[in-house]
Design an enzyme around this catalytic site. Structure first.
Site, short mmCIF file in Angstrom:
data_model
loop_
_atom_site.label_atom_id
_atom_site.label_comp_id
_atom_site.label_asym_id
_atom_site.label_seq_id
_atom_site.Cartn_x
_atom_site.Cartn_y
_atom_site.Cartn_z
N GLY A 23 12.50 34.40 4.65
CA GLY A 23 11.41 33.96 5.54
C GLY A 23 11.32 34.87 6.75
N ASP A 24 10.32 34.61 7.57
CA ASP A 24 10.09 35.40 8.79
C ASP A 24 9.82 36.87 8.52
OD1 ASP A 24 10.69 33.08 10.25
OD2 ASP A 24 12.82 33.52 10.15
N LYS A 56 4.63 37.13 7.42
CA LYS A 56 3.55 36.77 6.50
C LYS A 56 2.26 36.45 7.24
CE LYS A 56 6.29 33.68 4.53
NZ LYS A 56 7.64 34.08 4.93
N GLY A 57 2.39 35.85 8.44
CA GLY A 57 1.20 35.44 9.19
C GLY A 57 0.26 36.60 9.40
N GLY A 65 6.60 29.12 10.63
CA GLY A 65 5.97 29.52 11.89
C GLY A 65 5.33 30.87 11.66
N HIS A 66 4.02 30.88 11.46
CA HIS A 66 3.34 32.13 11.16
C HIS A 66 2.65 32.62 12.43
CE1 HIS A 66 3.29 31.08 6.60
NE2 HIS A 66 4.48 31.39 7.06
N THR A 67 3.17 33.72 12.95
CA THR A 67 2.65 34.24 14.21
C THR A 67 1.59 35.31 13.94
OG1 THR A 67 4.85 33.90 15.09
CG2 THR A 67 3.36 35.25 16.42
N THR A 83 15.39 23.16 10.38
CA THR A 83 14.49 23.20 11.53
C THR A 83 14.29 21.80 12.13
OG1 THR A 83 12.58 22.94 10.08
CG2 THR A 83 13.23 25.20 10.60
N GLN A 104 8.32 30.31 4.09
CA GLN A 104 9.74 30.62 3.91
C GLN A 104 9.88 31.87 3.04
OE1 GLN A 104 8.88 26.95 3.52
NE2 GLN A 104 9.07 27.08 5.71
N THR A 135 15.59 25.84 1.80
CA THR A 135 14.69 24.76 2.18
C THR A 135 14.49 23.89 0.94
OG1 THR A 135 12.63 24.23 3.32
CG2 THR A 135 12.54 26.06 1.72
N THR A 174 11.75 27.20 16.19
CA THR A 174 12.85 26.58 16.93
C THR A 174 13.35 27.44 18.09
OG1 THR A 174 14.42 27.58 15.42
CG2 THR A 174 13.68 25.36 14.86
N ASP A 202 8.63 49.77 12.85
CA ASP A 202 8.83 50.35 14.18
C ASP A 202 10.12 49.86 14.86
OD1 ASP A 202 7.03 47.99 14.05
OD2 ASP A 202 7.34 47.98 16.22
N THR A 236 3.07 48.23 11.46
CA THR A 236 3.70 49.07 12.49
C THR A 236 3.54 48.50 13.90
OG1 THR A 236 1.67 50.37 12.60
CG2 THR A 236 3.39 51.21 11.15
P1 IMP Z 1 14.34 23.20 6.56
O1 IMP Z 1 13.26 23.89 5.82
O2 IMP Z 1 13.94 22.77 7.94
O3 IMP Z 1 14.95 22.09 5.77
O4 IMP Z 1 15.53 24.27 6.80
C1 IMP Z 1 16.32 24.78 5.73
C2 IMP Z 1 16.68 26.23 5.96
O5 IMP Z 1 15.50 27.02 5.85
C3 IMP Z 1 17.25 26.54 7.35
O6 IMP Z 1 18.18 27.59 7.22
C4 IMP Z 1 16.04 27.02 8.14
O7 IMP Z 1 16.39 27.87 9.20
C5 IMP Z 1 15.31 27.78 7.05
N1 IMP Z 1 13.85 27.85 7.27
C6 IMP Z 1 12.94 26.90 7.06
N2 IMP Z 1 11.70 27.34 7.33
C7 IMP Z 1 11.83 28.62 7.71
C8 IMP Z 1 10.90 29.65 8.06
O8 IMP Z 1 9.69 29.46 8.09
N3 IMP Z 1 11.44 30.86 8.36
C9 IMP Z 1 12.77 31.11 8.30
N4 IMP Z 1 13.67 30.20 7.96
C10 IMP Z 1 13.21 28.96 7.66
#
Ligand code: IMP
Length: 435
Positions: free
Chosen positions: A8-9, A12-13, A36-38, A125, A220, A235, A297, A329, A410
């Site tokens: 994740g992260d 993608k946003g 959290g899509h920024t 989260t 994710q 997740t 978070t 970058d 970039t």
């Molecule tokens: P949950 O989805 O809140 O149950 O969290 C389960 C695991 O997935 C944890 O390690 C979270 O940090 C991770 N996680 C859930 N959603 C995201 C996301 O959008 N980006 C990165 N990690 C995520």
């Protein structure tokens, strides 16, 4: 469709936002407001958690599919923020009547369980995602259609709150929740959500039948997928491409292109295996340069090097046809860049990704050091503008994964992007009626 190829992260946003120009519908199929899509547009930052990033494009419809778990309060908050920012949500944002609803007891149970002695701490989260999916699979969940049926809602909340209060008290000594108060709040929310609710499987299939094309926005990442990720540190949903069919009601054979997103390095939030993690100063440098703090978070993300065996695994599981590399970058200042090219268990090379978290403890990464470029790539819009070493880095990723790089990000803005010609052509001349 777009999937995260790591934890994740991957950014993608921004990529969904850029690509949504060529699509008429953007749909989420899994997860909830844990994502959290920024997206940054003209210096203004939008963090979308539930609403697909297509909402930021005029003329693009957005769908929250049945595979998503919907927190009504989080949804309404996001809708209000979008309206405040002058964005259109009425008539172009749809929520599946079959999506499951997150209720306050899901959060209560998750928080208590995460901190309970003897339980594996996942580092979630704390949004109630896991317990909401548990209720879904246990066939005792509340769906959006049920939320709108106030008699059913009242009965459901009374029964569920009684049961959850007993469980939470017995297991975790939690304070009880009040069913009447909860009903009043959720009945009021239901009224506000009703105009968005639709049979989104029908809506999406009609769009395909009319020759429109749909972009699926994965949330994710592959290694957080409930089946294929680093279980139990995952997740609770199917984050990989396979989840898109069940999570929206679109048939698998309508999916013709899977775009896998990877950072030029690697991050992870929460607990669990991370073979190429860099715990030293270099990892801290990546965190600071990449601003690696959770969009939801605010937690500092763990950082490390690009892991090619995991990318190859992600390609296999998702059927990735193009890679998009983000945050190139962030590596600009490094003299050399380690890349994990292979894995060893007990000193012996292995092509296997362990099924058990304990298996990952034995894993050792084999690193190949690539020369850094020590020059700015920020804002580059053509491959030719990249320093030679950066081009070689991308070529190495292509060679080692067997997947072409279609785009490179970039910088955070919409236009800080490089498109490979063939990828751009494919996006513009997409087969009508495909995902
Ligand atoms: P949950 O989805 O809140 O149950 O969290 C389960 C695991 O997935 C944890 O390690 C979270 O940090 C991770 N996680 C859930 N959603 C995201 C996301 O959008 N980006 C990165 N990690 C995520």
């Amino acid at each position: 469709m777009i999937v995260g190829a790591q934890w994740g992260d991957e950014g993608k946003g921004k990529i969904v936002d850029v690509l949504s120009e060529s699509f008429s519908v953007v749909a989420r199929y899994a997860g909830g407001h844990n994502a959290g899509h920024t997206v940054i547009i003209n210096g203004k930052k939008f963090v979308l958690q539930l609403v697909p990033c297509g909402v930021l494009r005029q003329g693009c419809r957005s769908v929250i599919g049945n595979g998503v778990v919907l927190d009504p309060m989080a949804f309404l908050k996001e809708v209000a923020a979008l309206r405040d920012a002058g964005l259109k949500v009425d008539g172009n944002l749809f929520v599946s009547n079959r999506a499951h609803v997150i209720l306050p007891y899901h959060r209560m149970i998750e928080l208590a369980a995460e901190n309970a002695p003897g339980r594996v701490k996942i580092g979630t989260t704390s949004r109630g995602i896991g317990p909401a999916y548990e209720d879904k699979m246990g066939r005792r969940g509340l769906r959006v259609a049920d939320l709108l049926d106030l008699q059913l809602l009242k009965k459901h909340i009374e029964n569920a709150v009684r049961e959850k209060n007993m469980i939470a008290h017995a297991l975790f000594n939690s304070e009880p929740l009040d069913a009447d108060k909860m009903y009043a709040e959720y009945a009021a929310a239901a009224e506000k959500i009703a105009p968005f609710v639709a049979d989104t499987a029908v809506l999406l299939n009609q769009a395909l039948a009319a020759g429109e094309s749909i972009l699926f926005e994965g949330a994710q990442g592959t290694m957080l997928d409930i089946d294929h990720g680093t279980y139990p540190f995952v997740t609770s949903s199917s984050a990989t491409s396979g989840g898109a069919a069940t999570g929206t009601g679109i048939a698998p054979n309508a999916i013709d292109s899977v775009i896998g997103l990877t950072k030029a390095y690697c991050t992870r939030v929460g607990e669990g295996p991370f073979p190429s993690e860099e715990k030293g100063d270099a990892g801290q440098q990546l965190r600071v340069r990449g601003n690696e703090f959770g969009a939801v978070t605010g937690r500092p993300r763990r950082t490390g090097w690009l892991d090619l065996p995991l990318l190859r695994y992600a390609r296999m599981i998702n059927g990735i046809s193009w890679l998009v590399v983000t945050k190139l970058d962030v590596l600009d200042e490094l003299a050399e860049i380690p890349v994990c090219v292979g894995l060893k268990i007990d000193g012996k090379p292995t092509g296997e990704i362990p099924a058990q978290a304990s298996g990952f403890d034995k894993i050792e990464c084999v690193y190949h050091k690539m020369p850094g470029w020590r020059a700015s790539t920020q804002g580059a819009t053509e491959f030719g503008q990249l320093p030679k070493a950066a081009q070689e880095y991308l070529a190495f990723v292509e060679k080692e994964t067997g997947v072409r790089v279609g785009m490179v990000s970039t910088g955070p803005e919409r236009d800080q992007i490089i498109f490979a010609d063939e990828f751009a052509r494919e996006m513009q001349t997409r087969s009508p009626g495909k995902v």
